[in-house]
Design a protein around this motif. Sequence first.
Motif, PDB file in Angstrom:
ATOM      1  N   ILE A  18       0.829  -1.209   0.000  1.00 18.36           N
ATOM      2  CA  ILE A  18       0.000   0.000   0.000  1.00 18.36           C
ATOM      3  C   ILE A  18       0.862   1.257   0.000  1.00 18.36           C
ATOM      4  N   ILE A  19       2.022   1.171   0.626  1.00 24.42           N
ATOM      5  CA  ILE A  19       2.922   2.324   0.665  1.00 24.42           C
ATOM      6  C   ILE A  19       3.447   2.617  -0.743  1.00 24.42           C
ATOM      7  N   ASP A  20       3.867   1.560  -1.415  1.00 21.89           N
ATOM      8  CA  ASP A  20       4.403   1.752  -2.765  1.00 21.89           C
ATOM      9  C   ASP A  20       3.324   2.171  -3.750  1.00 21.89           C
ATOM     10  N   LYS A  22       0.801   4.097  -3.016  1.00 21.78           N
ATOM     11  CA  LYS A  22       0.587   5.524  -2.765  1.00 21.78           C
ATOM     12  C   LYS A  22       1.712   6.348  -3.397  1.00 21.78           C
ATOM     13  N   LEU A  23       2.900   5.822  -3.271  1.00 21.94           N
ATOM     14  CA  LEU A  23       4.061   6.510  -3.799  1.00 21.94           C
ATOM     15  C   LEU A  23       4.026   6.595  -5.317  1.00 21.94           C
ATOM     16  N   ARG A  26       1.413   9.000  -6.609  1.00 26.51           N
ATOM     17  CA  ARG A  26       1.809  10.394  -6.489  1.00 26.51           C
ATOM     18  C   ARG A  26       2.856  10.767  -7.542  1.00 26.51           C
ATOM     19  N   LEU A  27       3.798   9.868  -7.753  1.00 22.57           N
ATOM     20  CA  LEU A  27       4.842  10.116  -8.753  1.00 22.57           C
ATOM     21  C   LEU A  27       4.214  10.275 -10.130  1.00 22.57           C
ATOM     22  N   THR A  30       2.126  13.496 -10.396  1.00 19.35           N
ATOM     23  CA  THR A  30       3.029  14.641 -10.495  1.00 19.35           C
ATOM     24  C   THR A  30       3.567  14.777 -11.916  1.00 19.35           C
ATOM     25  N   CYS A  81       7.918  -8.583  -7.355  1.00 15.63           N
ATOM     26  CA  CYS A  81       7.609  -9.524  -6.267  1.00 15.63           C
ATOM     27  C   CYS A  81       6.224  -9.307  -5.708  1.00 15.63           C
ATOM     28  N   SER A 110      12.688  -4.138  -5.955  1.00 17.86           N
ATOM     29  CA  SER A 110      13.608  -3.636  -4.936  1.00 17.86           C
ATOM     30  C   SER A 110      14.945  -4.359  -5.026  1.00 17.86           C
ATOM     31  N   LYS A 131      13.593  -0.037  -7.200  1.00 15.84           N
ATOM     32  CA  LYS A 131      12.883   0.729  -6.174  1.00 15.84           C
ATOM     33  C   LYS A 131      13.895   1.234  -5.143  1.00 15.84           C
ATOM     34  N   PRO A 132      13.626   2.348  -4.486  1.00 19.74           N
ATOM     35  CA  PRO A 132      12.438   3.175  -4.694  1.00 19.74           C
ATOM     36  C   PRO A 132      12.518   3.975  -6.006  1.00 19.74           C
ATOM     37  N   VAL A 133      11.388   3.989  -6.704  1.00 17.53           N
ATOM     38  CA  VAL A 133      11.307   4.670  -7.992  1.00 17.53           C
ATOM     39  C   VAL A 133      11.302   6.184  -7.759  1.00 17.53           C
ATOM     40  N   ARG A 134      11.974   6.901  -8.651  1.00 19.60           N
ATOM     41  CA  ARG A 134      12.039   8.362  -8.507  1.00 19.60           C
ATOM     42  C   ARG A 134      11.388   9.046  -9.698  1.00 19.60           C
ATOM     43  N   LEU A 135      11.122  10.318  -9.529  1.00 25.18           N
ATOM     44  CA  LEU A 135      10.530  11.123 -10.600  1.00 25.18           C
ATOM     45  C   LEU A 135      11.359  11.044 -11.875  1.00 25.18           C
TER      46      LEU A 135
END
Lengths: 217, 154
Positions: A18-20, A22-23, A26-27, A30, A81, A110, A131-135
Motif C-alpha cells: 500500500i505504501i508503494d 501511494k508513492l 503520487r509520482l 506529479t 515480487c 527492490s 525501487k524506490p522509484v524516482r521522478l
Amino acid sequence: MGMAAESQFHVLAVDDSIIDRKLIERLLKTSSYQVTTVDSGSKALKFLGLHEDGATNPNTSSVSPNNHQEVEVNLVITDYCMPGMTGYDLLKKIKESSSLKNIPVVIMSSENVPSRISRCLEEGAEEFFLKPVRLSDLNKLGPHMLKTKFKDHNQKREKQEEKAAFQSPKRQEQEEQHQHQQQLLQQQSNNNKRKDIEEGLSPERTRPRYSGITAAV
Amino acid sequence: MEVGQMQGRLVDYTKSLFMEGFLDGQFLQLQQLQDESNPDFVVEVVSLFFDDSEKLLNDLTMALDQPNVDFKKVDAHVHQLKGSSSSIGAQRVKNGCIAFRNFCEEQNIEACLRCLQQVKQEYYLVKNKLEALFRLEQQIVAAGGSIPMMEMGF
C-alpha cells in the motif's frame, strides 16, 4: 481543451504494498498521468478486460477501436515480487494476449538481480526500474506511451477520414500538439545514474503491428 | 517562539536525522512530492508505513515464536518491511532488515531473534523522530508559517 481526453496518458500501476501504491500514484500524478492502482496481477488483468484463462471480454477491452468505455490504458507499471501472480507472470499474460500485447509494460523491483532484469526485458518489458522509484525514472515513460498513442491516434484518424473529408485544421492542431508533447518528453529525459541495467541489454524490439492498417504519419 | 526560530529548529532537526542515518535521500524525494494540492502527502505515507510496520513486527514476533519456525514466511515479512522502509527513507530500519534476511537464509533462529530486536528498536526510534518532526511542522503551520524545503547540500 477538447484535446484533453486524448492527450492524457493513463497508467495502470500494480503493487501489493500500500505504501508503494501511494508513492507510485503520487509520482505518476506529479508527472501529469492519469492513474489507476490495483494490488494484484489478477486485478490488473480484470481491469484490462482479460480473464485469467486468456479470453477477452469485448466490452471492456481497452485496445478495441470501437471501445465504448473510456478505460484506455497506455502503460502498465508493475512490481515484480507479488504473492500469487508475479509482475513477470503479469507481463507474460499481457504480451501473450492479442488485444493487450501492444500495451507497454514496466517492471519495478527492490532487488537488483541481473538475470531477473534480462528475463523481463526479453519477455517484452520496456523498462526495469529499481525501487524506490524516482521522478527522474518516470521521465522515461513518455516515449513508450507516445508510441502507442500515435498508433491508436492514427487508427482513429483514418476512420474519421473515411467519414468526412474536411478534417485538416483539426488534424494539423492534433499533430502539432503530439509533436510538441514529444519534444517536451524528450527534453525531460535525463541521464539517469541509477540505471543499473547494462547498456547492451536493450534488445531489438519488434514494432507492434496492426494487420491491415498502414500508419499514416 | 516566533516562526523564523521554529523553522530554524526544524531545519536543524531534519539535518540531524540525515546525519545520524535515520533518514536517507528517499525521504527528501517524498517531501518533494508534497505540494499545495497534496499538503499532507508525507504524513500520509509515513502513517501507512507505521501501520504496516507494526503489523509486520507483530507477525514476525509470532512467526519466530513458533516451535517450528517457517523461515520462508519470516523472510517474506522482512522483505516487505525492507521494501516499505526503503520507500520512505527509513535507512536504519532498512539496513536492519538486510541483515535480518541473511540470517533467515541461514535459518539461524538466535540471530533472527536478535535481528528482530534490533529492527524493532530502530523502528521505534525513527517513529519517535518522525513524530517529533511532524509536530514541529504543525507548530510552524499553526503559527502561520510555511515548511522550509530541505536542500541537498548539507
